[in-house]
Design a protein around this motif. Structure first.
Motif, PDB file in Angstrom:
ATOM      1  N   HIS A  28      41.610  -5.038  44.054  1.00 57.49           N
ATOM      2  CA  HIS A  28      40.812  -5.629  45.055  1.00 57.49           C
ATOM      3  C   HIS A  28      41.662  -7.026  45.424  1.00 57.49           C
ATOM      4  O   HIS A  28      41.855  -7.527  46.652  1.00 57.49           O
ATOM      5  CB  HIS A  28      39.427  -5.822  44.816  1.00 57.49           C
ATOM      6  CG  HIS A  28      38.709  -4.590  44.605  1.00 57.49           C
ATOM      7  ND1 HIS A  28      38.242  -3.568  45.626  1.00 57.49           N
ATOM      8  CD2 HIS A  28      38.253  -4.008  43.441  1.00 57.49           C
ATOM      9  CE1 HIS A  28      37.850  -2.910  45.168  1.00 57.49           C
ATOM     10  NE2 HIS A  28      37.657  -2.763  43.946  1.00 57.49           N
ATOM     11  N   ILE A  29      41.900  -7.826  44.204  1.00 61.00           N
ATOM     12  CA  ILE A  29      42.529  -9.002  44.391  1.00 61.00           C
ATOM     13  C   ILE A  29      44.157  -8.801  45.259  1.00 61.00           C
ATOM     14  O   ILE A  29      44.401  -9.365  46.277  1.00 61.00           O
ATOM     15  CB  ILE A  29      43.012  -9.734  42.953  1.00 61.00           C
ATOM     16  CG1 ILE A  29      41.475  -9.974  42.544  1.00 61.00           C
ATOM     17  CG2 ILE A  29      43.717 -10.787  43.222  1.00 61.00           C
ATOM     18  CD1 ILE A  29      41.575 -10.469  41.031  1.00 61.00           C
ATOM     19  N   ARG A  30      44.887  -7.808  44.655  1.00 58.09           N
ATOM     20  CA  ARG A  30      45.940  -7.546  45.236  1.00 58.09           C
ATOM     21  C   ARG A  30      45.996  -7.053  46.809  1.00 58.09           C
ATOM     22  O   ARG A  30      46.837  -7.489  47.483  1.00 58.09           O
ATOM     23  CB  ARG A  30      46.932  -6.506  44.488  1.00 58.09           C
ATOM     24  CG  ARG A  30      48.249  -6.090  44.777  1.00 58.09           C
ATOM     25  CD  ARG A  30      48.917  -7.275  44.595  1.00 58.09           C
ATOM     26  NE  ARG A  30      50.342  -6.965  45.426  1.00 58.09           N
ATOM     27  CZ  ARG A  30      50.752  -7.010  46.636  1.00 58.09           C
ATOM     28  NH1 ARG A  30      49.791  -7.381  47.495  1.00 58.09           N
ATOM     29  NH2 ARG A  30      51.804  -6.721  46.951  1.00 58.09           N
ATOM     30  N   ALA A  31      45.112  -6.537  47.051  1.00 56.36           N
ATOM     31  CA  ALA A  31      44.698  -6.066  48.531  1.00 56.36           C
ATOM     32  C   ALA A  31      44.131  -7.216  49.392  1.00 56.36           C
ATOM     33  O   ALA A  31      43.972  -7.111  50.703  1.00 56.36           O
ATOM     34  CB  ALA A  31      43.644  -4.971  48.628  1.00 56.36           C
ATOM     35  N   PHE A  32      43.757  -8.336  48.955  1.00 57.18           N
ATOM     36  CA  PHE A  32      43.176  -9.167  49.413  1.00 57.18           C
ATOM     37  C   PHE A  32      44.082  -9.840  50.523  1.00 57.18           C
ATOM     38  O   PHE A  32      45.290  -9.898  50.117  1.00 57.18           O
ATOM     39  CB  PHE A  32      42.632 -10.483  48.498  1.00 57.18           C
ATOM     40  CG  PHE A  32      41.681 -11.319  49.385  1.00 57.18           C
ATOM     41  CD1 PHE A  32      40.140 -11.173  48.996  1.00 57.18           C
ATOM     42  CD2 PHE A  32      41.880 -12.595  49.912  1.00 57.18           C
ATOM     43  CE1 PHE A  32      39.357 -11.775  49.743  1.00 57.18           C
ATOM     44  CE2 PHE A  32      40.993 -13.483  50.623  1.00 57.18           C
ATOM     45  CZ  PHE A  32      39.657 -13.014  50.441  1.00 57.18           C
ATOM     46  N   PRO A  33      43.684 -10.172  51.892  1.00 53.96           N
ATOM     47  CA  PRO A  33      44.782 -10.721  52.797  1.00 53.96           C
ATOM     48  C   PRO A  33      45.671 -12.067  52.314  1.00 53.96           C
ATOM     49  O   PRO A  33      44.608 -12.832  51.746  1.00 53.96           O
ATOM     50  CB  PRO A  33      43.795 -10.990  53.950  1.00 53.96           C
ATOM     51  CG  PRO A  33      42.465 -10.099  53.845  1.00 53.96           C
ATOM     52  CD  PRO A  33      42.470  -9.937  52.396  1.00 53.96           C
ATOM     53  N   GLY A  34      46.677 -11.815  52.577  1.00 54.36           N
ATOM     54  CA  GLY A  34      47.592 -12.943  52.027  1.00 54.36           C
ATOM     55  C   GLY A  34      48.050 -13.015  50.608  1.00 54.36           C
ATOM     56  O   GLY A  34      49.035 -13.781  50.368  1.00 54.36           O
ATOM     57  N   ASN A  35      47.814 -11.943  49.840  1.00 50.02           N
ATOM     58  CA  ASN A  35      48.081 -11.742  48.346  1.00 50.02           C
ATOM     59  C   ASN A  35      49.271 -10.958  48.564  1.00 50.02           C
ATOM     60  O   ASN A  35      49.455  -9.882  49.102  1.00 50.02           O
ATOM     61  CB  ASN A  35      47.086 -11.492  47.435  1.00 50.02           C
ATOM     62  CG  ASN A  35      47.601 -10.861  46.071  1.00 50.02           C
ATOM     63  OD1 ASN A  35      48.375  -9.902  45.632  1.00 50.02           O
ATOM     64  ND2 ASN A  35      47.693 -12.163  45.232  1.00 50.02           N
ATOM     65  N   CYS A  36      50.506 -11.398  47.973  1.00 54.31           N
ATOM     66  CA  CYS A  36      51.640 -10.791  47.914  1.00 54.31           C
ATOM     67  C   CYS A  36      52.261 -10.082  46.476  1.00 54.31           C
ATOM     68  O   CYS A  36      53.069  -9.267  46.586  1.00 54.31           O
ATOM     69  CB  CYS A  36      52.785 -11.487  48.558  1.00 54.31           C
ATOM     70  SG  CYS A  36      52.559 -12.461  50.045  1.00 54.31           S
ATOM     71  N   HIS A  37      51.413 -10.796  45.699  1.00 55.25           N
ATOM     72  CA  HIS A  37      51.806 -10.483  43.998  1.00 55.25           C
ATOM     73  C   HIS A  37      50.837 -10.820  43.206  1.00 55.25           C
ATOM     74  O   HIS A  37      50.388 -11.662  43.517  1.00 55.25           O
ATOM     75  CB  HIS A  37      53.259 -10.988  43.858  1.00 55.25           C
ATOM     76  CG  HIS A  37      53.824 -10.599  42.785  1.00 55.25           C
ATOM     77  ND1 HIS A  37      54.541  -9.450  42.520  1.00 55.25           N
ATOM     78  CD2 HIS A  37      53.647 -11.250  41.411  1.00 55.25           C
ATOM     79  CE1 HIS A  37      55.035  -9.497  41.361  1.00 55.25           C
ATOM     80  NE2 HIS A  37      54.532 -10.485  40.464  1.00 55.25           N
ATOM     81  N   LEU A  38      50.760  -9.931  41.959  1.00 54.69           N
ATOM     82  CA  LEU A  38      49.772 -10.306  41.113  1.00 54.69           C
ATOM     83  C   LEU A  38      50.165  -9.953  39.686  1.00 54.69           C
ATOM     84  O   LEU A  38      50.551  -8.804  39.754  1.00 54.69           O
ATOM     85  CB  LEU A  38      48.451  -9.902  41.281  1.00 54.69           C
ATOM     86  CG  LEU A  38      47.158 -10.011  40.307  1.00 54.69           C
ATOM     87  CD1 LEU A  38      46.915 -11.401  40.112  1.00 54.69           C
ATOM     88  CD2 LEU A  38      45.917  -9.205  40.745  1.00 54.69           C
ATOM     89  N   GLU A  39      50.170 -10.808  38.676  1.00 50.31           N
ATOM     90  CA  GLU A  39      50.818 -10.111  37.377  1.00 50.31           C
ATOM     91  C   GLU A  39      49.689 -10.708  36.608  1.00 50.31           C
ATOM     92  O   GLU A  39      49.104 -11.717  36.662  1.00 50.31           O
ATOM     93  CB  GLU A  39      52.121 -10.712  36.993  1.00 50.31           C
ATOM     94  CG  GLU A  39      53.188 -10.071  37.870  1.00 50.31           C
ATOM     95  CD  GLU A  39      54.574 -10.673  37.450  1.00 50.31           C
ATOM     96  OE1 GLU A  39      54.726 -10.990  36.125  1.00 50.31           O
ATOM     97  OE2 GLU A  39      55.508 -10.905  38.101  1.00 50.31           O
TER      98      GLU A  39
END
Length: 102
Positions: A28-39
């Protein structure tokens, strides 16, 4: 591009709870508008420390996420597990050096 790093120290017996929270929310965080990357990262010198490393299109996008119900629910559950105060900071990405440029 905005880089966001959040360093969190957990009670050791709460790490599995944190990982369950992260697993439920990461897509859900990764799909949030404006998120390009999550680690999710672990400190090799301290196994109770986790860090999130995320890339955002802009500071406004990060702020919209931080005002969202997703963030409020996730953060409320996560902060109950801390052993120490979290440290968060943002930085603007100025340059990325690619191997082809070496």
């Amino acid at each position: 591009m905005l880089v966001r790093i959040v360093r969190m120290t957990f009670q050791e017996d709460k790490l599995s709870t944190f990982h369950a929270i992260f697993d439920r929310s990461k897509q859900h965080i990764r799909a949030f508008p404006g998120n390009c990357h999550l680690e999710l990262l672990r400190d090799p010198a301290n196994p109770a420390i986790r860090m999130t490393y995320s890339l955002w299109t802009s500071a406004d996008d990060l702020e919209a996420y931080r005002r969202s119900e997703l963030f409020r629910k996730t953060w409320a559950a996560t902060k109950l597990l801390f052993a120490d105060k979290p440290v968060a900071f943002s930085a603007e990405k100025l340059e990325e050096v690619n191997p082809s440029e070496l």
